[in-house]
Write a protein that holds these residues in place. Structure first.
Motif, PDB file in Angstrom:
ATOM      1  N   ARG A   1       1.008  -1.256  -0.145  1.00  0.00           N
ATOM      2  CA  ARG A   1       0.106  -0.008   0.036  1.00  0.00           C
ATOM      3  C   ARG A   1       0.617   1.360   0.040  1.00  0.00           C
ATOM      4  O   ARG A   1       1.683   1.330   0.925  1.00  0.00           O
ATOM      5  N   GLU A   2       0.435   2.016  -0.981  1.00  0.00           N
ATOM      6  CA  GLU A   2       1.531   3.308  -1.016  1.00  0.00           C
ATOM      7  C   GLU A   2       1.017   4.492   0.033  1.00  0.00           C
ATOM      8  O   GLU A   2      -0.068   4.692   0.206  1.00  0.00           O
ATOM      9  N   LYS A   3       1.995   5.135   0.373  1.00  0.00           N
ATOM     10  CA  LYS A   3       1.763   6.419   1.284  1.00  0.00           C
ATOM     11  C   LYS A   3       1.132   7.565   0.418  1.00  0.00           C
ATOM     12  O   LYS A   3       1.654   7.878  -0.352  1.00  0.00           O
ATOM     13  N   THR A   4       0.187   8.194   1.145  1.00  0.00           N
ATOM     14  CA  THR A   4      -0.368   9.410   0.580  1.00  0.00           C
ATOM     15  C   THR A   4      -0.161  10.525   1.563  1.00  0.00           C
ATOM     16  O   THR A   4      -0.710  11.550   1.171  1.00  0.00           O
TER      17      THR A   4
ATOM     18  N   GLY B   1       6.260  13.022  -3.986  1.00  0.00           N
ATOM     19  CA  GLY B   1       5.579  11.816  -4.193  1.00  0.00           C
ATOM     20  C   GLY B   1       4.602  11.508  -3.508  1.00  0.00           C
ATOM     21  O   GLY B   1       3.499  10.571  -4.177  1.00  0.00           O
ATOM     22  N   LEU B   2       4.371  12.068  -2.212  1.00  0.00           N
ATOM     23  CA  LEU B   2       3.042  11.736  -1.864  1.00  0.00           C
ATOM     24  C   LEU B   2       1.989  12.231  -2.431  1.00  0.00           C
ATOM     25  O   LEU B   2       0.872  11.769  -2.588  1.00  0.00           O
ATOM     26  N   GLY B   3       2.247  13.561  -3.083  1.00  0.00           N
ATOM     27  CA  GLY B   3       1.222  14.103  -3.736  1.00  0.00           C
ATOM     28  C   GLY B   3       0.679  13.374  -5.118  1.00  0.00           C
ATOM     29  O   GLY B   3      -0.512  13.252  -5.339  1.00  0.00           O
ATOM     30  N   GLU B   4       1.819  12.841  -5.664  1.00  0.00           N
ATOM     31  CA  GLU B   4       1.289  12.163  -6.918  1.00  0.00           C
ATOM     32  C   GLU B   4       0.478  10.835  -6.506  1.00  0.00           C
ATOM     33  O   GLU B   4      -0.265  10.389  -7.324  1.00  0.00           O
ATOM     34  N   VAL B   5       0.915  10.192  -5.481  1.00  0.00           N
ATOM     35  CA  VAL B   5       0.108   8.982  -5.190  1.00  0.00           C
ATOM     36  C   VAL B   5      -1.105   9.215  -4.756  1.00  0.00           C
ATOM     37  O   VAL B   5      -2.327   8.589  -5.193  1.00  0.00           O
ATOM     38  N   ALA B   6      -1.359  10.451  -4.045  1.00  0.00           N
ATOM     39  CA  ALA B   6      -2.843  10.753  -3.349  1.00  0.00           C
ATOM     40  C   ALA B   6      -3.443  11.161  -4.716  1.00  0.00           C
ATOM     41  O   ALA B   6      -4.757  10.831  -4.835  1.00  0.00           O
ATOM     42  N   ARG B   7      -2.898  11.798  -5.488  1.00  0.00           N
ATOM     43  CA  ARG B   7      -3.815  12.285  -6.801  1.00  0.00           C
ATOM     44  C   ARG B   7      -4.265  11.166  -7.664  1.00  0.00           C
ATOM     45  O   ARG B   7      -5.431  10.965  -8.163  1.00  0.00           O
ATOM     46  N   ALA B   8      -3.077  10.099  -7.630  1.00  0.00           N
ATOM     47  CA  ALA B   8      -3.540   9.027  -8.587  1.00  0.00           C
ATOM     48  C   ALA B   8      -4.730   8.172  -7.875  1.00  0.00           C
ATOM     49  O   ALA B   8      -5.757   7.738  -8.508  1.00  0.00           O
TER      50      ALA B   8
ATOM     51  N   VAL C   1      -7.244   9.545  -5.776  1.00  0.00           N
ATOM     52  CA  VAL C   1      -8.478  10.173  -6.010  1.00  0.00           C
ATOM     53  C   VAL C   1      -8.950   9.787  -7.543  1.00  0.00           C
ATOM     54  O   VAL C   1      -9.978   9.955  -7.692  1.00  0.00           O
ATOM     55  N   LEU C   2      -8.166  10.122  -8.547  1.00  0.00           N
ATOM     56  CA  LEU C   2      -8.641   9.953 -10.006  1.00  0.00           C
ATOM     57  C   LEU C   2      -9.041   8.647 -10.106  1.00  0.00           C
ATOM     58  O   LEU C   2     -10.189   8.359 -10.741  1.00  0.00           O
ATOM     59  N   GLU C   3      -8.269   7.574  -9.525  1.00  0.00           N
ATOM     60  CA  GLU C   3      -8.947   6.201  -9.609  1.00  0.00           C
ATOM     61  C   GLU C   3     -10.313   6.110  -8.841  1.00  0.00           C
ATOM     62  O   GLU C   3     -11.284   5.575  -9.720  1.00  0.00           O
ATOM     63  N   ARG C   4     -10.305   6.449  -7.736  1.00  0.00           N
ATOM     64  CA  ARG C   4     -11.652   6.223  -6.856  1.00  0.00           C
ATOM     65  C   ARG C   4     -12.736   7.169  -7.164  1.00  0.00           C
ATOM     66  O   ARG C   4     -13.698   6.504  -6.878  1.00  0.00           O
ATOM     67  N   TYR C   5     -12.360   8.176  -7.737  1.00  0.00           N
ATOM     68  CA  TYR C   5     -13.500   9.007  -7.892  1.00  0.00           C
ATOM     69  C   TYR C   5     -13.467   9.584  -9.716  1.00  0.00           C
ATOM     70  O   TYR C   5     -14.196  10.463  -9.807  1.00  0.00           O
ATOM     71  N   SER C   6     -13.213   8.524 -10.359  1.00  0.00           N
ATOM     72  CA  SER C   6     -13.331   9.037 -11.663  1.00  0.00           C
ATOM     73  C   SER C   6     -14.793   8.861 -12.067  1.00  0.00           C
ATOM     74  O   SER C   6     -15.586   8.105 -11.405  1.00  0.00           O
ATOM     75  N   GLU C   7     -15.077   9.287 -13.241  1.00  0.00           N
ATOM     76  CA  GLU C   7     -16.608   9.450 -13.533  1.00  0.00           C
ATOM     77  C   GLU C   7     -16.942   7.864 -13.779  1.00  0.00           C
ATOM     78  O   GLU C   7     -18.204   7.749 -13.328  1.00  0.00           O
ATOM     79  N   THR C   8     -16.325   6.941 -14.293  1.00  0.00           N
ATOM     80  CA  THR C   8     -16.564   5.628 -14.336  1.00  0.00           C
ATOM     81  C   THR C   8     -16.962   5.000 -13.203  1.00  0.00           C
ATOM     82  O   THR C   8     -17.946   4.190 -12.681  1.00  0.00           O
ATOM     83  N   ALA C   9     -16.119   5.208 -12.089  1.00  0.00           N
ATOM     84  CA  ALA C   9     -16.015   4.448 -10.550  1.00  0.00           C
ATOM     85  C   ALA C   9     -17.379   5.290  -9.970  1.00  0.00           C
ATOM     86  O   ALA C   9     -18.197   4.254  -9.268  1.00  0.00           O
ATOM     87  N   VAL C  10     -17.702   6.557 -10.156  1.00  0.00           N
ATOM     88  CA  VAL C  10     -18.583   7.050  -9.506  1.00  0.00           C
ATOM     89  C   VAL C  10     -20.018   6.415  -9.974  1.00  0.00           C
ATOM     90  O   VAL C  10     -20.965   6.206  -9.225  1.00  0.00           O
ATOM     91  N   LEU C  11     -20.012   6.385 -11.224  1.00  0.00           N
ATOM     92  CA  LEU C  11     -21.251   5.885 -12.066  1.00  0.00           C
ATOM     93  C   LEU C  11     -21.472   4.510 -11.555  1.00  0.00           C
ATOM     94  O   LEU C  11     -22.444   4.185 -11.616  1.00  0.00           O
TER      95      LEU C  11
END
Length: 69
Positions: free
Chosen positions: A1-4, A32-39, A41-51
């Motif tokens: 698990r990567e650190k955010t 590094g923390l910012g990049e992992v956190a952004r990725a 969020v984008l994965e978890r809250y992408s339009e596809t994931a939310v729908l």
């Protein structure tokens, strides 16, 4: 698990100060923390994931309200 981020004990200003100093002094860590956190969020809250989550939720509502006695 990567650190955010850095975990700091609740109501511990000294540890919070230490974490802030660590981040202030370490650009690579911040980025590094910012990049992992952004990725994440984008994965978890992408339009596809939310729908997909909404669709599953609505399907569960329909199931529970269309059960016949």
């Amino acid at each position: 698990r990567e650190k955010t981020g850095l975990l700091v004990e609740h109501r511990n200003p000294e540890k919070l100060s230490e974490a802030i100093c660590i981040l202030a002094a370490n650009r690579d860590l911040r980025l590094g923390l910012g990049e992992v956190a952004r990725a994440k969020v984008l994965e978890r809250y992408s339009e596809t994931a939310v729908l997909e989550k909404q669709e599953n939720h609505y399907q569960e509502i329909v199931k529970t309200h269309t059960k016949r006695p």
